[in-house]
Design a protein around this motif. Structure first.
Motif, PDB file in Angstrom:
ATOM      1  N   SER A   1       0.919  -1.198   0.115  1.00 28.56           N
ATOM      2  CA  SER A   1      -0.006   0.043  -0.021  1.00 28.56           C
ATOM      3  C   SER A   1       0.936   1.276   0.103  1.00 28.56           C
TER       4      SER A   1
ATOM      5  N   LEU B   1      -0.512   4.811  -1.375  1.00 30.49           N
ATOM      6  CA  LEU B   1      -0.432   5.917  -0.374  1.00 30.49           C
ATOM      7  C   LEU B   1       0.403   7.177  -0.686  1.00 30.49           C
TER       8      LEU B   1
ATOM      9  N   HIS C   1      -4.607   6.372  -7.719  1.00 34.55           N
ATOM     10  CA  HIS C   1      -3.973   5.834  -6.573  1.00 34.55           C
ATOM     11  C   HIS C   1      -4.638   5.680  -5.163  1.00 34.55           C
TER      12      HIS C   1
ATOM     13  N   TYR D   1      -5.488   2.265  -3.067  1.00 32.68           N
ATOM     14  CA  TYR D   1      -5.348   2.130  -1.913  1.00 32.68           C
ATOM     15  C   TYR D   1      -6.442   1.749  -0.994  1.00 32.68           C
TER      16      TYR D   1
END
Length: 364
Positions: free
Chosen positions: A86, A90, A134, A138
């Motif tokens: 992640s 992140l 993104h 996530y």
């Protein structure tokens, strides 16, 4: 043929070099097509040591929870692999959002003016699309963890969204960042099934509320279910504030011209272009507070000497090294202590004690 975009040659991060330039390593150009280079820069892959600061609090949180719950090693490793995976999405959200809002200021700061949004290589629309994609990635990875993780991700997301604006309105943006990054401790703990602030009770109340009054009353159910985790969270907040203060010295003189606020400038003596830093006593005080909080967390948890030798005693020594040796008037030296020294000396001293506690539980 269009002229190829000119970017400065990156310098290596070391005590005697210019740290933190936002330009890709030359070798990357052999592996990525030219259009992808700016996005590579947005993710800070060219100096990815900052990713440690995203991952370490997740790691700390999982170690604390694993020791409390006696989590099997296989489950501990599975959860940490998800946290590691992640990190890229992140960073894609947090760093791109920060660069997007900071672009007008970055253009006035020597170290940041070549970031892709600031120099115009990536448009705001493309940057927002990068944030959204993104963010979705996530959220998918977060869905692989217990549902409580979403509850701790919400305040983290709100704080991350506000942080880039904080430096415009307050001298304490480092405090806000500390509060936000400390939430990764709670996220790490909740990823193994604990709910240290009982936010699941809040969620239940919110979902069943039928009026504004009931909605607001739902938040009264927040309580500290794990004092150990709460105190360790505060210790991490203090550590983030400390290393962010060191980091802020790198751009302090440019920040004066750009009108950026920070704790560094609040404590500095500014006379025109001459800036005298007065933050070393503050760093020493923060180091003492961090050690006291780490000690309290260990006492509340009934930790073994392993914790107190590494997480408390070794961390105390390492913090003393940082406070005494960092050259606050040297941007390159501050950059090294931020990217390498502080993470290596302090970050791993904390981790080793927590890992020792978890190992002790597994071997019992």
């Amino acid at each position: 043929m269009a002229e190829k975009e000119q970017r400065p040659v990156p310098l290596q991060t070391s005590p005697g070099s210019n740290a933190g330039l936002s330009t890709p390593q030359q070798y990357v150009e052999h592996f990525l097509p030219e259009p992808f280079h700016p996005y590579f820069e947005l993710l800070r892959f060219d100096h990815a040591k900052g990713y440690w600061y995203f991952w370490l609090p997740h790691f700390y949180g999982t170690l604390i929870a694993a020791a409390i719950l006696k989590t099997p090693l296989s489950e501990f490793l599975r959860v940490n692999l998800i946290h590691i995976a992640s990190l890229i999405p992140l960073a894609g959200v947090v760093l791109t959002w920060n660069d997007l809002l900071d672009a007008p200021l970055d253009r006035q700061v020597e170290r940041c003016k070549n970031r892709p949004i600031a120099r115009g290589t990536i448009t705001p629309v493309k940057a927002l699309l990068f944030v959204v994609t993104h963010g979705l990635a996530y959220l998918w990875l977060l869905s692989l963890l217990p549902s409580e993780c979403f509850l701790y991700a919400i305040p983290m997301a709100i704080g991350s969204a506000f942080y880039p604006l904080a430096k415009r309105v307050t001298h304490y943006p480092q405090v806000i960042l500390g509060i936000v990054m400390g939430m990764f401790i709670f996220l790490g703990v909740s990823s193994l099934g604990l709910d240290p602030l009982a936010l699941s009770d809040v969620a239940t109340g919110v979902s069943s509320s039928k009026s504004v009054g009931e909605f607001m009353s739902s938040f009264k159910s927040i309580y500290i279910d794990s004092p150990t985790v709460a105190v360790f969270y505060l210790a991490h907040v203090v550590w983030v504030i400390m290393f962010e203060i060191i980091y802020s010295h790198m751009d302090a003189r440019d920040d004066v011209r750009a009108g950026v606020k920070s704790i560094v400038l609040l404590f500095a003596k500014i006379d025109g272009s001459n800036v005298q830093f007065k933050t070393r006593p503050l760093l020493a005080g923060l180091a003492i507070v961090q050690v006291v909080l780490l000690s309290i967390a260990g006492l509340l948890n009934g930790s073994s000497p392993v914790y107190f030798i590494s997480t408390v005693s070794a961390t105390s020594a390492m913090l003393a090294v940082v406070v005494c040796l960092v050259d606050l008037h040297s941007p390159s030296n501050c950059g090294w202590w931020f990217a390498d020294g502080n993470r290596f000396y302090v970050g791993w001293a904390i981790a080793l004690g927590l890992a020792g506690e978890y190992a002790r539980v597994l071997l019992e």
